[in-house]
Every structure is written in C-alpha cells, then in structure tokens.
Design a protein around this motif. Structure first.
Motif, PDB file in Angstrom:
ATOM      1  N   SER D 192      -3.716 -24.928  69.854  1.00 50.57           N
ATOM      2  CA  SER D 192      -2.583 -25.840  70.052  1.00 50.57           C
ATOM      3  C   SER D 192      -2.648 -27.017  69.104  1.00 50.57           C
ATOM      4  O   SER D 192      -1.917 -27.988  69.281  1.00 50.57           O
ATOM      5  CB  SER D 192      -2.601 -26.363  71.498  1.00 50.57           C
ATOM      6  N   SER D 196      -1.660 -28.359  60.658  1.00 47.24           N
ATOM      7  CA  SER D 196      -1.080 -27.104  60.166  1.00 47.24           C
ATOM      8  C   SER D 196      -2.099 -26.327  59.350  1.00 47.24           C
ATOM      9  O   SER D 196      -3.009 -26.905  58.755  1.00 47.24           O
ATOM     10  CB  SER D 196       0.127 -27.397  59.275  1.00 47.24           C
TER      11      SER D 196
ATOM     12  N   TYR E  27       9.078 -30.121  62.748  1.00 48.97           N
ATOM     13  CA  TYR E  27       9.054 -29.190  63.879  1.00 48.97           C
ATOM     14  C   TYR E  27      10.204 -29.589  64.805  1.00 48.97           C
ATOM     15  O   TYR E  27      10.172 -30.653  65.429  1.00 48.97           O
ATOM     16  CB  TYR E  27       7.703 -29.287  64.576  1.00 48.97           C
ATOM     17  N   ARG E  54      12.282 -24.105  64.235  1.00 46.29           N
ATOM     18  CA  ARG E  54      12.641 -24.096  65.658  1.00 46.29           C
ATOM     19  C   ARG E  54      13.863 -24.980  65.963  1.00 46.29           C
ATOM     20  O   ARG E  54      13.800 -25.846  66.837  1.00 46.29           O
ATOM     21  CB  ARG E  54      11.452 -24.555  66.516  1.00 46.29           C
ATOM     22  N   VAL E 171      -0.685 -12.984  64.551  1.00 45.90           N
ATOM     23  CA  VAL E 171       0.225 -13.833  65.320  1.00 45.90           C
ATOM     24  C   VAL E 171       0.679 -13.090  66.559  1.00 45.90           C
ATOM     25  O   VAL E 171       1.506 -12.182  66.481  1.00 45.90           O
ATOM     26  CB  VAL E 171       1.481 -14.213  64.505  1.00 45.90           C
ATOM     27  N   ASN E 202      -1.558 -19.593  67.228  1.00 45.40           N
ATOM     28  CA  ASN E 202      -0.912 -19.697  68.536  1.00 45.40           C
ATOM     29  C   ASN E 202       0.230 -18.673  68.696  1.00 45.40           C
ATOM     30  O   ASN E 202       0.765 -18.152  67.709  1.00 45.40           O
ATOM     31  CB  ASN E 202      -0.367 -21.126  68.700  1.00 45.40           C
ATOM     32  N   ASN E 205       3.561 -18.407  66.601  1.00 43.23           N
ATOM     33  CA  ASN E 205       3.403 -19.406  65.547  1.00 43.23           C
ATOM     34  C   ASN E 205       3.439 -18.768  64.154  1.00 43.23           C
ATOM     35  O   ASN E 205       2.466 -18.817  63.392  1.00 43.23           O
ATOM     36  CB  ASN E 205       2.108 -20.187  65.755  1.00 43.23           C
ATOM     37  N   GLY E 208       2.593 -21.372  61.383  1.00 43.95           N
ATOM     38  CA  GLY E 208       1.186 -21.680  61.144  1.00 43.95           C
ATOM     39  C   GLY E 208       0.490 -20.604  60.331  1.00 43.95           C
ATOM     40  O   GLY E 208      -0.315 -20.896  59.445  1.00 43.95           O
TER      41      GLY E 208
END
Lengths: 231, 231, 231, 231, 231, 231, 231, 231
Positions: D192, D196, E27, E54, E171, E202, E205, E208
């Motif tokens: 979490s 990045s 984000y 997002r 992922v 995550n 993600n 990431g």
C-alpha cells in the motif's frame, strides 16, 4: 407426510411447534414477497398467527395490503399477524448499550413478547458512563434472563455478566466503524469475556437471543419431570 | 557522523535522548547475547545506565555475569543497569485486569519508573467483579495518566476510560484463548471503545504505553513555551 | 438521578464534563435527525453549546434550519453550535500525509480547537517526498502533542515519531485501496511502528485523537497535585 | 527428455539456466538431507557449483561432511558449493531496517553476489532515526537496484522508494510481534506504499528479491535487441 | 523552498522528476475535480504535460471541458494531457489472463507508454487453455520486462515466471468472486509463487507495475556508471 | 442396535460400508494409542482389515507390536492391516507439484489403492517448469480421475484442470511460508481457479480426495441403474 | 492457429470441447454486452448452441433482442441458446438447504441438464428440520452424484455426505449474515466436514459443481479403457 | 472492604456466590502453582471446597501433594477439592461429536455436576453417521438443557438444535485441521446455524457452557418471583 407441506420452493414446517416448542417464524431477509405471502397464508391457516422478521419497509407495505390486520414495527422491521399472549412468569430484560443498537434490541424484545414472555427494556446504558447502568443495579439482578445488546466493543455484556446470577445472552451489533468490522469485534469480545455463564448469538441476531430466552422461560414454566435413559 | 556509532550489525543511536527525550532502550527480543552486550557497553559508556526489555532468563543470566551491577526482574523480563531517578511530579497509574496480565503491567510500571515517573499499581480489577474496581474510584480519578492492561475482552479499558478526565493508554495482552486470538480481540475492542480519549498500543507493549506516559509527564513537567510557525 | 436525563431512546449524560473533563459530544453517524435534535437541544440548554460529529450533509441542512446559529464544516462533517474558546497553552499539531486524508485531519483539528487547544496544521507531507516533511522539522519538534493522520501504509507516523520527544497520536485513515483494507493496513503498521511513545486510535477517528490530545493539554494546564493512596 | 532428470522424488531441472537465466537453486526448507544430497550432486556434476538456501544448521553439518568444499553462512543459512563470479556492472544495494532483519538481508546479499552482482550493504537504518538513513542519501541514489528489507511496520521501503529513480524491491520480514502478524503487516504496508515504482516479494524472501535484482542487472548487462511480433 | 509549491490542500512536488526519474502523476481516485484541476494546471505549466489515473467518467468530462486538448481512455480511466514520447529501447510486454482484466492491463500499458516504453499486449491467455499462451512462447521470451495481469487464482504469473529470464512484475486484479476476496487470493498466490524472480504490486495497480517496468527500462537505457561508497 | 458398537469413548460404525460404500477408516491424529487399538481390533474382527491414517511414528511402533502383520508407511504416515485389492478398472492419477508435497500425495495414492483403484503417480511437475508437466500430456489426458496435490500457490491444479475432460480433485498442501498461510493460499487459489470442473478438499487432505476418487471409480464400475422418484 | 480465434479483447477457445469434454461456456459476470454478443455469435456459429451464466436481467434483455431464439431463466440468471440433450444415464441430484439458496441450486441444475445429465431437485431440506430430509432418504441413496447447495452453516452437506456411497459435491452459498461472511463460513465448514468423500467448490458456484458432476457422468457413460504409461 | 481479599497479585472474590450464584472457580491456565495454591487455600477456608480448571498434569501433581484430599481428572484437566452436591432437578445432557472432543465434553460435564446438576453423556454421535444420533432421539428430547460439543464443522449442534424445544448451548472445539482454524470454523458455523434458540460459547469452553446450563437449572429450581421496576 403430514408434518410439512411442499410449496415447491419451500417445505412449510407444521411440526415445528411440537418439535421445537414454538410455531415456525418466517425469516424475511432475502425472500421475495411472492415467497413470503403464501408461507404466511399457510401458517396463519394452521396457527392463526405468524411473525415475519427482517422485513424491509417496501415489502412490508405490500404485505400489509394483503394482510390488513397485520402490524409492522419499523424499528425492528418485524411484521406481526395476531397478538402475543403472555404465557410465562418472570421477566426477560433487554439491555442496549447505545441508541443506535435499538433496531436489534427491539427485535429481541418484540420476539420475546411474541413467544409469551414479559419483557423489560433498559436502553442507552453503555459502560462509558457506568453510573447510568449501576443506577439500575437492583432491577438488573431481579431479571430472570438478560439479553445484552451492544455494538462498539461490546463491554456492556461483560459488566452485566459479572453482576447477576441469571443467564446472560449477549448479542453483538453491527453498529460501529473501522476496527469494529461490522460486529465481529464485539462478537469476539463477548466470546472472550471474563464473565462466566454468558453465551453469544450471531451479530444483530436479536431474534435468536429472544428465542433462547423464551425457551428458558418455557422450561421454568413447565418445570423438569423427565429423565433420559443415557448414563 | 557523531550522532550514532556503527557497530556493523547495529548503529547505536546517541542522539536519541536529544531527539526523543530519553536515551535509547535495547529491545532484547530476537537479539543474540553477542549483539546485546556490546550495545549495552556502548550505552553505559555514554549514559552511565541502560535498560534492556524482553530478555529471556537464559540470556539475562549470561548478561548478569558480564554486568554484575545489573538487576533482572523475572516478571517483566527487564534488565536494568543503573537506578531510576524520579524526575516528574504527578502519578502514572498502571491497572491490570487479571493476575495473568502482570508480566505486561510490570513492564509498563518498571519502564515508567525508569523514565522518571512515580507509579501506582492497581491489579486484578477486571470488570467481571466491578465492585473491586469501583472500590478504588477516588484513586483512579486522581492519577495523571492511566495505563490499562487487559487480556480477555479488554473491557476494563472502556470502563476506566469512562471514569476519568485524564489520558488513558490501553494495552491489550496476549492472555486468553480461542476467539481471543492472542490479543487481537482486546486490541480491536479497545480500538472500538465507546469511551473517548483513549489510545491503544500493540499487544503486550507495556513498554510503549509507559514511554508515551512518560512523554506526557515530561511535557507536564517542562510546560509549554514554544510555538510553531505553521498556521 | 440528576446526572443524566432519560429521553427513552437516549440517556443524556450531564455528568460527563465533571467526570471526563469535557461536555458530551454527539456522535452523529447512524443517528436519525429526530434523535440528534432533542439531544442537541438538551445539551445547549445545559452547556450553551454543543458539537456534533459525522453529520451527513443532508442531515446538517435540516439541523441548520432548526439551529440557525450553528455552523457546518463540510470537510470534517462537524456541526458546531457555539464558538470554541482557547483554554490551554502550547500547541497541538495535526499532520496529514495526503490531500485525501483531510476529512480526518480536519475532524481532529476542529475537535481540538473546540476543546480549547491551539492547533497548527501541516498537510500533504507524506514520506514518499520526505523533503517536504523535513522542511518543517523545527516546527514539528516544537509542538506539544502531535496528531499524525495517514492512509496508505501510514509510514508518516513512524517518521514523525522518531523526530520528536512529545507524545504522538496516530490516526490511520480509510484512504487507499486493495491491500489497504479500508484502513486496517496503516492501523496495523502504526501499531507495529519502530518509533517509541506512539499510540493509535481507530480508523478515521480524528475525534478520538483530538480528545486525547486535549486531555493532555488540560493536564499540562492544570498541573499535577493529587496523589493516590494505592501503592 | 534431456531437459530434466527424474530421480523419482524429484525432476532435476537442467534447462533452468537456458530458460530462466540462472541454474537451479535448491530450496532447502522442508527437504530431507537424503533428498538434498543427490540433487546437489547432480547439479554440481552439471554446473560445477550449486547454492542451497534455508539450510538448518544440523542439516548443513551433515552436508558439509559430504561436500567438504562447500561453505555455510549461519546468518543467512545458505550453503554454497563453488564461488560467485562478478558478471554485471552497477551495484545492488541491500538495506535493512534493524539488526534482527539481517538473516533476510544476508540471504538477499549473498544470493545477488552468487548470481553475479556487486552488492553494497546498508544495515540498521530504520526510519525511527531517519538521520542515520539520510546520512547515506548520496550512496542510496547511486545504486542501480535497491532491496529494502524491513520488519515491524516496514516504513523504510516507502522512504527509500521516495528517494530514488531506480527500481526498489521490498522484502517484509517476520521480525516483530503482536499486530505484526509474523510479517503480514509490513507486507501489506509495502503493498500500500505511497511511493511509486516499488514491488514486493514474500515475507523473508531475500532470495526472491535478489533473484529479480540479478535479472534486472543481467538485462542491463545484455541490453535490449529483440522485439516481439505481438502488437 | 522551490522544490514544491504549497496549494494549502496539496504540496505540488516539482522535484519529483529529478528525485524519482519521472514527473509527478496525479492519482485521481478520491480527489475532487476542484483539487485535480489546479494541480493539473501547475504540472502542465511546469512540464508541458500530465497524466491523471483513476479518473471516473463524470470527472473526466468536466476536466475535458477545462483542458480540451486532453484525451480520456475509458477502459483504463486515464486522462492524458500531452503525448507520450518513446525514450527507451526494448519492449515491455503486458499479459492479461482474461477479458475482464483489461481495465488493469490497459492502465499498465498506457502508463508504460507514457513513461517512454515500447509496449506489446497479449490478452486473454489464462492458463485454463494453456495452448493459447504457449502459442506465443517465442514472443514472451523476447520481451525485456513482463507485466502479468491476472484475477481469479492468478496462476498465469507463475507459468510466465517459469518461461522467461527477464523480470516479471505480477498484478493481481479484483476480478473474481467468493474466495477470490476482491483480489486478495491472486495477490497471495503470486506472493507464494513457485517461480523465481517475480515481484508483486497491489491489487489492480497497473500503474505501479508500469512505473517499475519503466524504471528498469530507464536503467537499461542509461547503463550503470556510479558506485556507492558503502561496503 | 447392531449398526454400531458402543465402546464408551467411541461408537464403532459397522454400517459404514453399506451406507457409504467402504468400511470405516480410523483417523489417527489426536487419538491415543489406547483408543486406536481397540477400534482397530473391532474393525479387523468385522472386516478382516483396517486402515489408520495420520499415525505418528511413535504410535505406529507401539501398534506394530500389537499387530505385527500391519505395515507402516512413514511418508504418508498410514498404517495398513491387510492388503488392498484392485476392484475397479481405469486409473486414478496423483500429481504432485513439488518434492515436499509427497507426504500428502502418498496419503492420496495409498488410500486410493486401499479402496480398490489402480493408481499412477506423477511427481515434481510444478508449473514453474511447465515443460516437465507437458512432457506427460498424453498420460494426463488418459487418466480417469486426477488428484492434483500442490502447495505454494497451487497453480498446478488450474493448468491440469484446463488440459483434461475428466474430474480433477485439488488438494492444497501446507508446504510454503509467509503469505502461504500453511495452505490457505493454495486452497483459495484452487477455489478461485479459472479451470472448470475442479473441486477442492481440505489442506493436506489426501485421504479425502482419494475417497472421492474411489467413489467415482466405484460408480463407473457399478454403472447407473436406479432412478429417484423426486422430480 | 486454428484452435482459437483472436477477437482482440478475447481469444475464443474452439478446442475446449476436444480438450475438456464440453464446448466453452460464457461467464457473463463483468463482461459487457458488446463483449458477450460477438463471443456468443462465434460459438453459435461453431457449435449451434451456447450457454451464458451470470447474466444480469438488463443485459439479458438486450441479448434476447439480438438472439430471439435464446431463453433466459431469471432465478439462475442463465441464458441458453439451443436445447439441452440428454446424453448420460443415471441421475444428478441437486439438494438445497433453504428457499434463498435456489438461485445457486438452479444454476447447478440447469447447467447439469445443459451438459447432458438427468437432474432431480430436492429443495428446502435444511438440517434444522431433519425429518424433511430423511423423508427422502431412499431417493438420496439412489442418486449417482449429489450436489448439495447450502448457505448459513452448510451442515446439510455433512449429513448428506454421511448417508450415501456416491460422490457429493458441496456448494456453499452467500446466503446468511454476520458471522456467515457471505459464504466463507459454510465453505470452511464443508471443507472441515466429518463426512468422507466430499469435495467443495467456490461460493455460489453452482456451475462448477454441475460441470464436475457432468464430467463424472460422462466418465460413467464412456467407461474406462485407457491406461497411462506412468508408473 | 470485606467482599474480596487482596493477595497483591490477586483479589480473591468472596462476594462471587452472592453476586453470581456460585463460588469463584479458579482458571488454572497461565497461573503459576505459587499463585494457584494460596487462592485455593483462601477459597477452601471460605467455602470448604474449590474447583480449578485447565490444570496441566505437572501442576496438578504438585497441588495434589499440598491438598491430598483433592482429585484430578486427566481428561478434563479439572482439579476438585470437595464433592459436588446434586441441587437441581432435571438433566443437563452433554453431547460430543467425536472421541477427540471428550476433553471439552468432560470439562462441561464435571463442571455442571460440580455446580449441582444431574448430567447425562452422549458421546461420538457426529452427523456423518446420523443414525447413531437418531437412535437416542427420545432421550435427547427429554433433556432440560443440552450442551453440544463438536469440532470439525460443528454440524451436530444444528441437527440437535432442530430436534428439541429446550435451550442448546454449543461449544466448538479446537479438534480439526487446515480450514478448521483451531475451532474458528465450527464456532462460525454454530453462530450461523439455521437452528433457532441456540447460543454459543468460546472454543473449548466447556466450563462456560456448563456454567450457563447450571444458571438455567438454578433458575428453574428457584422459580420466578421478582419483577423489575423498569418498563
């Protein structure tokens, strides 16, 4: 095969009263109105009355049109057809820790009344202000069975459990946030309670607690006469 | 690079006292005696005293041979070299719910004393017999900071939290079984407590609770004079 | 029975201020407007002011009609009737890791102000860009009590906890996704922090953190004079 | 069927190097000495060297009798037969938050060296004393790939992740107690993370992190020449 | 203090590119349009371009009115202002197990392109029909870095991880039901994978994973020249 | 009451074979030798043979003294009295992902043989080296029922499940570490598998998988002749 | 590459029937109508029929316009194009514990019919009124394969598992509340069942259970003739 | 302060009998012999008898030297000083699902006897062979209160709960493996039971169940005469 009636989607259990002491109650959650209505009809036919729990307001309105004599309680979301009759002496006390726990406390209280018990209510007596609870200590010790309804950390159950010599049934509620996990925390806490002689039912299960309380009052009322042949 | 000394496996933090208010304490769990000994040596050299927590008995015996002036407390498993000095007024009260919680309660009490606090102890006052707790209500309300140590369902923290106007630091313990999950249940319960103004530390972390209590007493002792430039 | 007033669904706790240091605050979540309004009325009658937390916008609008002097803050969702008074010296600093954590940070800041504290705010200083935080290092070390609000992995609390000699109260937030589990992860991380002297409150519980901070500032303000009789 | 050899209980994978870039490594945990020995024999025959990870001391002693040229490292519990050769430029940096995390950090460091990387070590730089970490900021930013090993709340990974423009591989360790859940908490926290470009491997999996780091260094060393036909 | 600009609710991080290799990305989840817009404005001013991830469709529509040159991709929910430039050789391959995983796969693919990578896509190659995957075995082994996106049990990552000698970033996605726990199961499975050299980010993600892939390609592109002074 | 015999601590189930198709098997875990011995005696008396599973080595040695004709397999920890008889055509194939999974795979294989099946074994074919598995593709597709035993992430089950048109029973094992949670992760992964027609049994439950496989082979052997009267 | 067809977002698996015994079925959940429609088209072209599971009512209505010959069942949410053909002898019995479990039971029943099985249904026979179940004991023992669908605590599976000598496939449902955790509790209970020879599929996965049942009936129908070359 | 006596480490609760109906029982787990002995002494002095639960064999042997009149039961690990007296009519029935559950069942049975109840035992009647249970149906329906002790999936509680009109108290046990989670699974299952009027106590808590059963029998014996003043 006269003990139940097969409606296809459901087998209505007419033997419930003889087997379990009380007629079947309909659990309304997740049942469509088209399923509840015929089962209600069958049970009213057989017993003259019926209780339906966890009925959403919208469903209740439709069912009230069909059964205009029925009564709906919006706090507990219980629909009653017929009136409760007081069958047992003594008193079931329902305690609630906070105002937000009332929907569960009332499910317990109305169910216990429906099953024949006298019920007293003691609400908003959470332990963060313990003097409010202790102000009623005499009444608490006089109750025959105690149902303790609590969300948050559920500590009320432990404190009450340590004050009385009567059975305490604890009901964790889904009232809380974060680490409360929708009732898991008070459930685990009640399970791990340092007070002896307490048992626990599922989260928000006011009905189940009242059912057991009524079974106890029924046993008290009928007394003990039989003995098993098992050693 | 004078703020810490590099021992290879460890960087001893000499700046801890200036930065955090108290000299570095050694957390003994999971450290070999060969690691603890040189760090102790370095810290004694610098500060004239040192505290090591969570030292198993076997390790303590070896270390006591090396540092014969040190003292080991088998309940809290703390090893002390040097004596605590009372630095702050007021009183930190450590409450424990049950006899089995003492190993954590004593870790808290000895740590707080080591850091300069006066400490009072109130043990075996779990809520299942609430009269034992209420018998000490006056004392409880007089304490400056309260550390509540409890296993099982941890309800003691909520009850104490509702009785006082001083900060309460709750310490869940690993004492319990089944749904207690080695301390998770009282931790969650304390987090979800209906009492305001309570904060929680990790399971069995008597040290951490005492550390915060000492920081509070230090702040009280030093008073408040600075202001930040942040709006 | 003058310490509380029984409204049936609620027992309003007039003894709260004497017992816990601050008048009762209404937790608005899950309470109907019909329940909040009379409790607000009773508390205004008694104390001349009242704070309600976690009030959804729709409820706030109705309550503002009834109490036009009240003020609603849409970020923190707090409804205030009456103005805060600065009672204590020193400064409570509220730090927030990210922009999305402000709803919790502001709950903490406004609550601390309401309870009499001077509050400084330091927002969007998450550790992924640690220079932003370190730019304020002097201010951070001057604060009396620090409330660290962080979602994601909550690492800000550990870093701040290692920089200061004052009590740090960590507040995990529900801001994150996936393995963040709506705040469980930063809560567990804060609990397991390598920084000493930090304690933790429930997820998103800015109110609770501020309550404890205010209790600490009150203790500082009043000083320590009493001693218990417990050894 | 020349790509593997069937020993009955095991199929030794000779094609691993061609397929995955490095010869098969034996994961020693849960394998009996009678299983490890013949597989070691086969791999030494084929490759002239072999690495076995997670070898308990007792097993290592037996294997060292059989393979006297082998070397055992008791911190990482790795058994090596043959010497590592430096194949790649650049540098893999292994950071560890605390002294107790070394058993994982060394597994990572020795594995990366075995696979041909130059490795630098930076240990005991947990964020509770952030100045110790920042003292090495220049070195940190120069590393090609960074492996961050941390127990407790794992915050070191986030801080390092925010300081560099190179890939960071985070390794949570089982070092901690209570809410640390034997490594689950730092794992979730690293997942979490607000930083990045960081990825995570299993708890205590220093080997896996080093394996990926070496794959990256291999890619850097070989450069990029091929293109797929997929759009 | 020129490294960031304080907007009150946010501190815009201008030093990000120098520190972390790529300019700040916004984000979008949980940020109000009123927060996103000024940050976009500041970053466009500084860098001439910006990526927002997002972004819900409704928010995107408002932002597109304000920034008409921007482009919105409804699968990945990414809003781009400015065009990606191909900076690095080699190829990042994005594999997706099922059609329902595309929203994550596209987040990864578009991010990697935005950061300067050449990207190839291989979708709907879940292991239940392994011949579909093996039909592309040559292409898979040629990719420089592989991002494997999978929901359900996530087994695709293990199979791909065993086929290549290049870094695999896995992922897990939230696509599944029941015991899938919104992505926890594939995340745990990927963490426990029997394939070496794989790391995990995550749930959902994609950003990431692509960020780390781009960091690797950047490292390949720049080569390795520096060395740290740490041993 | 001839269907079972009451030994006080146990009611030996003689009707098991008629009711469930196979005689009772003794689950040895957690049963004292003094309990196992008389039950073995009763079942040998009735059926001439008996199987005991999960027998620790020390218990086995004592039981072998009492029943010298019995045979103990130390890998599966099964104790057999009497010999298996091949009753059914076709073949149950037991696949194991890794060498460490053999203790479960052998429990399955020996149980299936005991119950009358022909068994083939295919071990160490985990998906990280998928060519080892695919080398046996023809054999795999010919098996009548497949039992797939796998620890780690359990991906072997999904791959096998996608290759065959026969029932696959997946057995997760407790072999792994960290996020593997002693078998929970492969269990969840197998439950969430993208392959159709696979079912799962409890962790390490080789016995249960073999029991169901044998029931299927029995059904195949006996064919289908009856029909129920239920619509 | 004739075994599948690449639609870009999907690779339609034409080899499924040969490989897995039955043509591909479309899992409708989470797929857009624009994705389902072309895949349906391709599969109808190839096989003349197709089944789509988990189709929400709104999607079904759009698809029915496009494929007017298709039929939609609102209980199971299955969309069928083409008619099932009875291919196998014997009988698959689907049992459901409660009325609320029918949506899963019907998914199982219709799937099994679609795949060629004869299906009998026995609904609302939960163990709280065990006489309802025992009234059908003869029918239960005659079934070839039994699919037991149950929510709440899932005890029906254990009781049925103890009554028959045929394979039982248990399907936990998401019907329940509180400690039921949306199906986790019956899943865990079924996994831990004291009845032998039972296996379990994912929560609400009626499709998967039926798929395995059909595979078993197919095996019975085809008999066993092949043998592998593996020992 | 005559209601309890302060031993320093413990406050012996003499008021327990008046307050809770039965004298204090010592929970032996986690208490040292040096703690148990003086508390036993004090309670024998006051009540002439005492029960200690969860006493490990080694501790029991030491205590038996000190209290030679005491008796130790190795199955339940209960140490009794003094003899139970039958105080109440009716019968508490203790049912156990399997032989391995006896340690809990006997804790319940001996406790109930100690507290004055007549107890019947029905062991090894798990639902996998339901005929064994149904053979005792008459006896089961005659019991006044039923304590159902079950490990594995705990289904026995639901079946018994559906057969009787008397209160059922369910006790999950730690007997099982894998998904059984040391008793969590039967606990959750019992909580989610479809049978009405059942409550649950902590894992392995035979004592707690018996305590509540005895409270019920005491209430039956004393009858109901008081009424509270609460409405």
């Amino acid at each position: 095969m006269e003990n139940f009636e097969d409606l296809g989607f459901s087998k209505v259990d007419y033997a419930r009263e003889e087997r379990q002491g009380f007629p079947e109650v309909i659990y309304g959650e997740g049942k469509a109105v088209e399923h509840i209505e015929p089962i209600m009809g069958k049970l009213i036919e057989r017993h003259g009355k019926v209780m339906v729990t966890r009925v959403a307001k919208e469903k209740a309105e439709i069912l009230l049109e069909r059964f205009p004599e029925a009564v709906y309680d919006s706090t507990s979301r219980i629909l009653l057809y017929g009136k409760p009759v007081l069958n047992f002496g003594g008193e079931v006390m329902v305690l609630a820790a906070g105002t937000s726990d009332l929907f569960v406390a009332e499910e317990a209280a109305i169910t216990a009344e429906w099953m024949g018990c006298k019920v007293s209510r003691l609400y908003d007596v959470g332990v963060a202000g313990i003097d409010r609870l202790l102000a009623y200590r005499d009444d608490i010790t006089k109750a025959s069975v105690l149902i303790v309804v609590a969300g948050m950390e559920g500590a009320l159950a432990s404190v009450v459990g340590g004050l009385v010599q009567r059975p305490v049934i604890a009901v964790p509620t889904s009232v809380g946030y974060g680490t409360h996990f929708e009732g898991i925390t008070p459930l685990l806490a009640m399970m791990s309670s340092c007070a002896s002689g307490m048992s626990v039912v599922n989260i928000d299960n006011g009905f189940g607690a009242a059912y057991q309380a009524a079974m106890i009052m029924k046993l008290v009322s009928e007394g003990v006469h039989h003995e098993t042949s098992v050693s």
